[in-house]
Design an enzyme around this catalytic site. Structure first.
Site, PDB file in Angstrom:
ATOM      1  N   ASP A   1      32.084  39.590  39.985  1.00  0.00           N
ATOM      2  CA  ASP A   1      33.721  39.024  41.191  1.00  0.00           C
ATOM      3  C   ASP A   1      32.489  40.258  42.246  1.00  0.00           C
ATOM      4  O   ASP A   1      33.383  41.185  42.550  1.00  0.00           O
ATOM      5  CB  ASP A   1      34.246  39.897  41.141  1.00  0.00           C
ATOM      6  CG  ASP A   1      35.057  38.267  40.237  1.00  0.00           C
ATOM      7  OD1 ASP A   1      34.800  37.055  39.218  1.00  0.00           O
ATOM      8  OD2 ASP A   1      36.233  38.416  39.288  1.00  0.00           O
TER       9      ASP A   1
ATOM     10  N   ASP B   1      31.884  32.617  31.409  1.00  0.00           N
ATOM     11  CA  ASP B   1      32.670  33.418  32.361  1.00  0.00           C
ATOM     12  C   ASP B   1      34.081  33.835  31.447  1.00  0.00           C
ATOM     13  O   ASP B   1      33.923  32.812  30.605  1.00  0.00           O
ATOM     14  CB  ASP B   1      32.965  32.760  33.281  1.00  0.00           C
ATOM     15  CG  ASP B   1      33.678  33.714  34.828  1.00  0.00           C
ATOM     16  OD1 ASP B   1      33.938  35.080  34.566  1.00  0.00           O
ATOM     17  OD2 ASP B   1      34.343  33.173  36.081  1.00  0.00           O
TER      18      ASP B   1
ATOM     19  N   GLU C   1      34.296  38.850  28.684  1.00  0.00           N
ATOM     20  CA  GLU C   1      34.405  39.830  28.206  1.00  0.00           C
ATOM     21  C   GLU C   1      35.531  40.745  27.173  1.00  0.00           C
ATOM     22  O   GLU C   1      36.021  38.885  27.222  1.00  0.00           O
ATOM     23  CB  GLU C   1      34.407  41.321  29.455  1.00  0.00           C
ATOM     24  CG  GLU C   1      33.616  41.031  30.863  1.00  0.00           C
ATOM     25  CD  GLU C   1      33.971  39.536  31.718  1.00  0.00           C
ATOM     26  OE1 GLU C   1      32.837  39.751  32.320  1.00  0.00           O
ATOM     27  OE2 GLU C   1      34.426  39.232  31.633  1.00  0.00           O
TER      28      GLU C   1
END
Length: 471
Positions: free
Chosen positions: A186, A16, A19
């Protein structure tokens, strides 16, 4: 990673926040402290002023009192935040909308990027940052998460030699599907996001088909929504829908209300029903993944993929086809089987390991012409390069169903049941390899059911070719 696994023997990795993100604005370490707060420019879950009061569309219609209370508290929280003095972590405006023609500016390129923060250097590694080898971040930005997953994949090969790594990542790129699956990030607890998840999954099933590599077939979303509070109706519907996605998980933000299936009795029951169908179809899904990995085919498939000449199916968003109203009371998801296909099934038991070691069943949906076909792929379920595999072909027509296996993998689970839909009339005789089947045969309104075949296939459902006939 090896040391951690020695202490906590996990099976896979969830990556997670991979990025190229940054809480800095522009280059970090330049001394521009007013531009580089330690705290992000938004409230974190659980902090004062960050309580979640949002609910799905229509919540006020079925939960009027609770909705009114939530609306009032949300307004009070917003008013309190507005009255407070500006926090010391506020970000100084950084974005400049001016673009100079002919001048290369990778932070503000001359084409539109819908970046919520404006300039691309806001809360991300600046596009004009230079790597050690002289490469500019702008040219490799999207490869950051991609290569994290590559590195994780290689690490898992070391931890589980010869076994298939299982990885789910959020930051992916074209071709990442050969290393990992992807979940949709999300999302929000709204019916609109549940609807959007379908086109999202269909897009990712094709995304990344370059140089012979497949897309990202292992895809799913945060079922019931991540941001905002879910409710009984939305979570009921979404748990049913996601059961037919390749990756299936309920997950939400810390500060929102709990949304596990057991929170609502109706959601728990609807989930059990949908999961039972999902687990029974795992052999079918596994076969689709086999073809995704070997031919670049898809697991979730848009209608237009199957019917490319039908103009009504062009829209990947709506998947309209013919608009038909069908009963779908809360807790029930209508599932249809396309005529002309044979679906392999196993028992929907508590774990996938138990299910793959259970008896087999076949669900045959005859076409208007009385024909059907299908396949099932079987291997050990874990090896990166299986030493033995099995591919079974099913062909139905003219009152018979044939099963023919190719390969050396030995599956000893027996065949228990065969259900054939579309049989025009009640047969007088049912035979398996010429031997009359006397017990376990029933016929009900075009559906022929043959049960209790375990003894006749005790060495394994696919240990030898067979033909089931009815007349």
């Amino acid at each position: 990673m090896q040391s951690h696994h020695n202490n906590v023997p996990w099976d896979g990795i969830w990556i997670d926040m991979s990025e190229v993100s940054s809480f800095c604005v522009g280059s970090c370490g330049t001394g521009n402290l007013s531009l580089n707060p330690v705290h992000p420019s938004f409230g974190l879950p659980g902090e004062p002023g960050s309580i979640v009061y949002g609910y799905p569309e229509g919540f006020n219609l079925t939960n009027a009192t609770e909705a009114a209370t939530a609306t009032s508290l949300a307004a009070l929280q917003a008013s309190s935040a507005a009255a407070a003095s500006p926090p010391s972590t506020a970000t100084t405006p950084y974005f400049s909308s001016s673009v100079t023609p002919g001048v290369r500016n990778v932070n503000q390129p001359p084409y539109v990027i819908n970046n919520v923060n404006g300039d691309l250097a806001v809360h991300a590694v600046s596009p004009n940052a230079t790597h050690a080898d002289g490469v500019e971040e702008y040219d490799v930005h999207s490869l950051f998460g991609h290569q994290i997953l590559n590195a994780t994949y290689q690490a898992l090969l070391e931890i589980f030699p010869g076994k298939r790594p299982f990885i789910i990542g959020r930051s992916t790129f074209a071709g990442t599907g050969k290393w990992a699956g992807h979940w949709g990030g999300d999302n929000t607890s709204l019916f609109a996001y549940m609807y959007f998840s379908i086109s999202q999954a269909l897009s990712f099933s094709l995304f990344g088909k370059i140089q012979g590599s497949i897309g990202i077939p292992m895809f799913g979303v945060d079922t019931c929504g991540f941001n905002g509070n879910s409710d009984e109706e939305l979570c009921n519907r979404w748990m049913q829908l996601s059961a037919f996605f390749p990756f299936y998980r309920n997950h939400n933000v810390l500060s929102a209300n709990s949304q596990e299936a057991y929170v609502w009795a109706s959601v728990a029951e609807a989930s059990r029903t949908a999961m039972a169908i999902r687990y029974s179809l795992l052999p079918y899904m596994y076969t689709l993944f086999y073809y995704a990995s070997t031919t670049g085919s898809t697991v979730m498939r848009a209608l237009a993929w199957e019917f490319p000449n039908d103009p009504t199916l062009v829209s990947v968003v709506a998947q309209p086809g013919e608009n038909v109203t069908i009963p779908a009371p809360l807790g029930h998801i209508p599932v249809y089987i396309r005529g002309g296909y044979v679906l392999p099934q196993q028992e929907p038991l508590y774990t996938t390991a138990e299910s793959r070691n259970s008896s087999w069943s076949l669900l045959v949906a005859l076409s208007k012409d009385g024909a059907a076909s299908g396949q099932v792929y079987v291997d050990d379920g874990a090896s990166l390069v299986p030493s033995a595999t099995l591919l079974v072909d099913f062909t139905a027509g003219n009152g018979s169903l044939w099963a023919s296996a190719r390969g050396t993998y030995e599956d000893t689970n027996p065949l228990a049941n065969v259900t054939i839909m579309g049989v025009a009339a009640k047969p007088s005789t049912v035979t398996l390899n010429g031997q009359t089947v006397s017990n376990g045969v029933s016929y009900n309104g075009s559906v022929l059911s043959v049960k209790g075949l375990e003894a006749a296939t005790s060495k394994g459902a696919w240990a030898q070719d067979w033909v089931l006939s009815w007349e």
